[in-house]
Design an enzyme around this catalytic site. Structure first.
Site, PDB file in Angstrom:
ATOM      1  N   ASP A  37      49.301  61.099  22.024  1.00 38.46           N
ATOM      2  CA  ASP A  37      48.696  59.869  21.518  1.00 38.46           C
ATOM      3  C   ASP A  37      47.192  59.937  21.745  1.00 38.46           C
ATOM      4  O   ASP A  37      46.747  60.058  22.886  1.00 38.46           O
ATOM      5  CB  ASP A  37      49.299  58.659  22.265  1.00 38.46           C
ATOM      6  CG  ASP A  37      48.994  57.333  21.600  1.00 38.46           C
ATOM      7  OD1 ASP A  37      48.014  57.253  20.840  1.00 38.46           O
ATOM      8  OD2 ASP A  37      49.752  56.375  21.846  1.00 38.46           O
ATOM      9  N   ARG A  92      44.962  57.570  20.432  1.00 38.89           N
ATOM     10  CA  ARG A  92      44.360  56.345  19.905  1.00 38.89           C
ATOM     11  C   ARG A  92      43.320  55.757  20.858  1.00 38.89           C
ATOM     12  O   ARG A  92      43.412  55.902  22.063  1.00 38.89           O
ATOM     13  CB  ARG A  92      45.458  55.325  19.598  1.00 38.89           C
ATOM     14  CG  ARG A  92      46.272  55.757  18.395  1.00 38.89           C
ATOM     15  CD  ARG A  92      47.377  54.794  18.096  1.00 38.89           C
ATOM     16  NE  ARG A  92      48.369  54.774  19.144  1.00 38.89           N
ATOM     17  CZ  ARG A  92      49.373  53.909  19.185  1.00 38.89           C
ATOM     18  NH1 ARG A  92      49.492  53.004  18.253  1.00 38.89           N
ATOM     19  NH2 ARG A  92      50.259  53.969  20.156  1.00 38.89           N
TER      20      ARG A  92
HETATM   21  N1  LIG Z   1      51.358  61.993  15.107  1.00 36.95           N
HETATM   22  C1  LIG Z   1      52.333  61.199  14.681  1.00 36.95           C
HETATM   23  N2  LIG Z   1      52.028  59.903  14.445  1.00 36.95           N
HETATM   24  C2  LIG Z   1      53.012  59.092  14.029  1.00 36.95           C
HETATM   25  C3  LIG Z   1      54.334  59.537  13.817  1.00 36.95           C
HETATM   26  N3  LIG Z   1      55.071  58.492  13.380  1.00 36.95           N
HETATM   27  C4  LIG Z   1      54.233  57.421  13.355  1.00 36.95           C
HETATM   28  N4  LIG Z   1      52.995  57.787  13.730  1.00 36.95           N
HETATM   29  C5  LIG Z   1      51.798  56.976  13.915  1.00 36.95           C
HETATM   30  O1  LIG Z   1      52.008  56.178  15.051  1.00 36.95           O
HETATM   31  C6  LIG Z   1      51.176  55.045  15.001  1.00 36.95           C
HETATM   32  C7  LIG Z   1      52.028  53.846  15.424  1.00 36.95           C
HETATM   33  O2  LIG Z   1      52.381  54.076  16.744  1.00 36.95           O
HETATM   34  P1  LIG Z   1      53.795  53.740  17.345  1.00 36.95           P
HETATM   35  O3  LIG Z   1      54.021  54.700  18.500  1.00 36.95           O
HETATM   36  O4  LIG Z   1      54.801  53.700  16.235  1.00 36.95           O
HETATM   37  O5  LIG Z   1      53.709  52.307  17.863  1.00 36.95           O
HETATM   38  P2  LIG Z   1      52.867  51.654  19.029  1.00 36.95           P
HETATM   39  O6  LIG Z   1      51.661  51.049  18.380  1.00 36.95           O
HETATM   40  O7  LIG Z   1      52.608  52.562  20.207  1.00 36.95           O
HETATM   41  O8  LIG Z   1      53.898  50.598  19.549  1.00 36.95           O
HETATM   42  P3  LIG Z   1      54.366  49.309  18.771  1.00 36.95           P
HETATM   43  O9  LIG Z   1      53.265  48.332  19.030  1.00 36.95           O
HETATM   44  O10 LIG Z   1      55.653  48.922  19.421  1.00 36.95           O
HETATM   45  O11 LIG Z   1      54.485  49.674  17.336  1.00 36.95           O
HETATM   46  C8  LIG Z   1      50.635  54.979  13.588  1.00 36.95           C
HETATM   47  O12 LIG Z   1      49.268  55.420  13.625  1.00 36.95           O
HETATM   48  C9  LIG Z   1      51.494  55.998  12.832  1.00 36.95           C
HETATM   49  O13 LIG Z   1      50.784  56.634  11.782  1.00 36.95           O
HETATM   50  C10 LIG Z   1      54.619  60.908  14.070  1.00 36.95           C
HETATM   51  O14 LIG Z   1      55.753  61.381  13.964  1.00 36.95           O
HETATM   52  N5  LIG Z   1      53.583  61.685  14.490  1.00 36.95           N
END
Ligand SMILES: Nc1nc2c(ncn2[C@@H]2O[C@H](COP(=O)(O)OP(=O)(O)OP(=O)(O)O)[C@@H](O)[C@H]2O)c(=O)[nH]1
Ligand SMILES: [Zn+2]
Length: 210
Positions: free
Chosen positions: A140, A142
């Site tokens: 992650d 972000r």
């Molecule tokens: N690298 C990668 N990114 C992903 C994948 N599937 C979804 N994403 C990205 O994950 C991000 C969303 O993160 P999530 O982990 O689904 O959710 P979160 O924000 O941590 O948690 P929530 O608030 O519960 O949704 C978005 O930027 C998506 O594009 C994947 O398989 N690989």
């Protein structure tokens, strides 16, 4: 709220973040007419915040959503993003006020094309975390500090955050966002994202079924 007890999944970088407010317009949706506030981050990324009603007092219901082109716009069933986006707007409309921060950090920060590479590795058997690692990225990447800047510009000082991820709350707090409460947002499980959601639970700290 015991978010501090959970370790953040990302360490926010030290480099300064700057985002400039540009303009606000109306955005009519099937759930109501939101105000859409546009911001430009120094370095090029463009972000938006949707607000409904008065958001500068108390802790409005808030979704901080990271871009997922495939789920948010192309109806993908590989993840739960699009379902969460819709459910968040619906919940904000039901309360009559709230905030959606839409951050352009696709693929947990690795970008769209790398997410396609990661999906290909997942098609071949890797899970979502292993795929990122095989490509040389952390699970992650972000950075939520830009969300703090935009919320501050709109006078939002605390949030009730819609998420299933306690580690994301710790990361948000590390980025300077005051999280008053977590509101679960469990929608969109299906046969295509079952394994992905289980991996998020096992490896990324998400809570499902709670
Ligand atoms: N690298 C990668 N990114 C992903 C994948 N599937 C979804 N994403 C990205 O994950 C991000 C969303 O993160 P999530 O982990 O689904 O959710 P979160 O924000 O941590 O948690 P929530 O608030 O519960 O949704 C978005 O930027 C998506 O594009 C994947 O398989 N690989
Ligand atoms: Zn997604």
């Amino acid at each position: 709220m015991n978010a501090q007890q959970v370790e953040a999944n990302v360490t926010q970088p030290d480099s300064p973040v700057r985002v400039d407010y540009v303009a606000t317009c109306q955005l009519p949706t099937q759930w109501g007419v939101f105000d859409m506030h546009g911001f430009e981050e120094v370095g090029g990324r463009e972000h938006v915040v949707l607000t409904l009603g008065e958001v500068s007092d108390g802790a409005p219901l808030t979704r901080i959503h990271s871009e997922c082109l495939t789920g948010d716009a192309l109806f993908s069933l590989r993840c739960d993003c699009g379902f969460q986006l819709e459910a968040a707007l619906e919940a904000i409309a039901a309360e009559g006020r709230g905030v959606l921060v839409y951050l352009r950090q696709e693929g947990r920060g690795i970008g769209l094309i790398n997410k396609i590479r990661a999906y290909k590795l997942q098609d071949e058997g890797a899970d979502t975390v292993e795929a990122n690692e095989k490509l040389g990225f952390p699970a992650d990447m972000r950075d939520f500090r830009v969300a703090r800047e935009m919320l501050a510009h709109l006078g939002v000082t605390a949030v009730r955050i819609m998420t299933n991820n306690p580690r994301k709350i710790a990361t948000l707090q590390q980025a300077g966002i005051d999280v008053a409460e977590r509101v679960a947002l469990q929608v969109g499980r299906n046969a295509y994202n079952d394994h992905y959601l289980d991996t998020k639970k096992a490896k990324l700290g998400h809570l499902f079924g709670l």
